[in-house]
Design a protein around this motif. Structure first.
Motif, PDB file in Angstrom:
ATOM      1  N   ARG A  69       0.839  -1.203   0.000  1.00 20.10           N
ATOM      2  CA  ARG A  69       0.000   0.000   0.000  1.00 20.10           C
ATOM      3  C   ARG A  69       0.874   1.253   0.000  1.00 20.10           C
ATOM      4  N   ALA A  70       1.939   1.233   0.797  1.00 18.75           N
ATOM      5  CA  ALA A  70       2.840   2.387   0.863  1.00 18.75           C
ATOM      6  C   ALA A  70       3.581   2.580  -0.456  1.00 18.75           C
ATOM      7  N   GLU A  71       3.955   1.486  -1.105  1.00 18.54           N
ATOM      8  CA  GLU A  71       4.635   1.589  -2.400  1.00 18.54           C
ATOM      9  C   GLU A  71       3.707   2.178  -3.461  1.00 18.54           C
ATOM     10  N   ALA A  72       2.455   1.753  -3.459  1.00 16.32           N
ATOM     11  CA  ALA A  72       1.483   2.294  -4.416  1.00 16.32           C
ATOM     12  C   ALA A  72       1.263   3.781  -4.171  1.00 16.32           C
ATOM     13  N   MET A  73       1.165   4.175  -2.896  1.00 15.35           N
ATOM     14  CA  MET A  73       0.982   5.580  -2.562  1.00 15.35           C
ATOM     15  C   MET A  73       2.201   6.397  -2.981  1.00 15.35           C
ATOM     16  N   LEU A  74       3.386   5.831  -2.778  1.00 13.07           N
ATOM     17  CA  LEU A  74       4.608   6.535  -3.173  1.00 13.07           C
ATOM     18  C   LEU A  74       4.647   6.754  -4.677  1.00 13.07           C
ATOM     19  N   GLY A  75       4.243   5.757  -5.432  1.00 12.06           N
ATOM     20  CA  GLY A  75       4.216   5.901  -6.885  1.00 12.06           C
ATOM     21  C   GLY A  75       3.280   7.006  -7.330  1.00 12.06           C
ATOM     22  N   ALA A  76       2.104   7.077  -6.700  1.00 10.69           N
ATOM     23  CA  ALA A  76       1.131   8.105  -7.059  1.00 10.69           C
ATOM     24  C   ALA A  76       1.636   9.495  -6.691  1.00 10.69           C
ATOM     25  N   LYS A  77       2.239   9.625  -5.495  1.00  8.11           N
ATOM     26  CA  LYS A  77       2.741  10.932  -5.058  1.00  8.11           C
ATOM     27  C   LYS A  77       3.942  11.371  -5.891  1.00  8.11           C
ATOM     28  N   LYS A  78       4.760  10.416  -6.322  1.00  5.86           N
ATOM     29  CA  LYS A  78       5.901  10.764  -7.166  1.00  5.86           C
ATOM     30  C   LYS A  78       5.432  11.289  -8.519  1.00  5.86           C
ATOM     31  N   ASP A 121       6.605  12.688   2.266  1.00  6.81           N
ATOM     32  CA  ASP A 121       5.807  11.977   3.275  1.00  6.81           C
ATOM     33  C   ASP A 121       5.588  10.529   2.859  1.00  6.81           C
ATOM     34  N   ALA A 122       5.359  10.295   1.583  1.00 10.59           N
ATOM     35  CA  ALA A 122       5.140   8.940   1.076  1.00 10.59           C
ATOM     36  C   ALA A 122       6.413   8.101   1.199  1.00 10.59           C
ATOM     37  N   ILE A 123       7.564   8.734   0.967  1.00  6.45           N
ATOM     38  CA  ILE A 123       8.851   8.033   1.132  1.00  6.45           C
ATOM     39  C   ILE A 123       9.015   7.595   2.582  1.00  6.45           C
ATOM     40  N   TYR A 124       8.706   8.495   3.515  1.00  3.56           N
ATOM     41  CA  TYR A 124       8.816   8.187   4.944  1.00  3.56           C
ATOM     42  C   TYR A 124       7.832   7.081   5.337  1.00  3.56           C
ATOM     43  N   ALA A 125       6.614   7.138   4.767  1.00  6.43           N
ATOM     44  CA  ALA A 125       5.600   6.128   5.086  1.00  6.43           C
ATOM     45  C   ALA A 125       6.049   4.741   4.624  1.00  6.43           C
ATOM     46  N   LEU A 126       6.673   4.675   3.456  1.00  5.44           N
ATOM     47  CA  LEU A 126       7.161   3.391   2.956  1.00  5.44           C
ATOM     48  C   LEU A 126       8.293   2.871   3.844  1.00  5.44           C
ATOM     49  N   ASP A 127       9.183   3.751   4.230  1.00  5.41           N
ATOM     50  CA  ASP A 127      10.288   3.353   5.100  1.00  5.41           C
ATOM     51  C   ASP A 127       9.763   2.838   6.442  1.00  5.41           C
ATOM     52  N   THR A 128       8.749   3.512   6.970  1.00  5.15           N
ATOM     53  CA  THR A 128       8.136   3.097   8.241  1.00  5.15           C
ATOM     54  C   THR A 128       7.478   1.733   8.107  1.00  5.15           C
ATOM     55  N   ALA A 129       6.785   1.520   6.985  1.00 12.24           N
ATOM     56  CA  ALA A 129       6.119   0.230   6.761  1.00 12.24           C
ATOM     57  C   ALA A 129       7.132  -0.904   6.685  1.00 12.24           C
ATOM     58  N   LYS A 130       8.278  -0.637   6.072  1.00 13.92           N
ATOM     59  CA  LYS A 130       9.310  -1.668   5.963  1.00 13.92           C
ATOM     60  C   LYS A 130       9.951  -1.969   7.320  1.00 13.92           C
TER      61      LYS A 130
END
Length: 203
Positions: A69-78, A121-130
């Motif tokens: 989910r975080a990766e998909a969000m990061l792609g959209a925000k990028k 923020d999306a980058i941080y969210a992905l890092d947190t999820a990992k």
């Protein structure tokens, strides 16, 4: 050796397999107290321990669905950031012409900044999820597991005390209770004497 064997806990005697003159071995049960309520408490405590261990396992590892989910969000925000930044660069080329106002350029710059912030923020969210849960949450959950392990051990120790055993090899020379009787903590259950070795005094 002589031992007045007492109970370490309160309880009702449900088994009293000894009698006067009976030879008993070290560790052999002299009396068994009722444990039905304690058995229920142990099962409940063990079930709670399993639940806490499962929670700990969950917080200690990243969940695949959260990462996806975080990766998909990061792609959209990028993509949104790249679009906003590209638009801002195009508008900058029109600066100073009649085709663009100062307000339009400022608005595009503001949108590009916002898009960049949400991208970060999306980058941080992905890092947190990992990484999974925060370390303080992991530490708190580990402490809860340790506390529940101690509770299970405490109850099991109480269960052991409900079986009153002979302290050494010997003979029963005193009966101080019977099946069905209530024994208080410290109350006498039996008297055991060791006759395997006898000291003689010759005058």
């Amino acid at each position: 050796r002589t031992s007045d064997v007492g109970s370490a806990v309160d309880g009702r005697v449900i088994e009293y397999p000894i009698f006067l003159g009976k030879r008993v071995k070290e560790g052999e049960p002299l009396a068994q107290l009722l444990t039905s309520q304690l058995d229920i408490e142990i099962k409940a405590a063990e079930a709670e321990l399993v639940a806490r261990q499962a929670t700990l396992a969950e917080v200690q590892q990243a969940r695949t669905e959260d990462i996806q989910r975080a990766e998909a969000m990061l792609g959209a925000k990028k993509a949104a950031y790249e679009y906003a930044n590209a638009k801002l660069n195009r508008l900058k080329k029109l600066a100073g012409t009649n085709a663009l106002t100062e307000d339009e350029l400022e608005e595009a710059a503001s949108l590009a900044i916002q898009a960049y912030q949400t991208y970060n923020d999306a980058i941080y969210a992905l890092d947190t999820a990992k990484r999974g849960a925060r370390e303080e949450i992991k530490a708190f959950t580990r402490a809860k597991v340790a506390a529940q392990e101690q509770e299970v051990e405490r109850l099991k120790d109480q269960l052991k005390k409900h079986t009153i055993r002979a302290p050494f090899n010997g003979y029963v020379v005193g009966e101080h209770t019977e099946a069905g009787q209530w024994v208080a903590r410290g109350g006498m259950v039996a008297k055991v004497i060791d006759l395997d070795q006898v000291d003689l005094e010759i005058a």
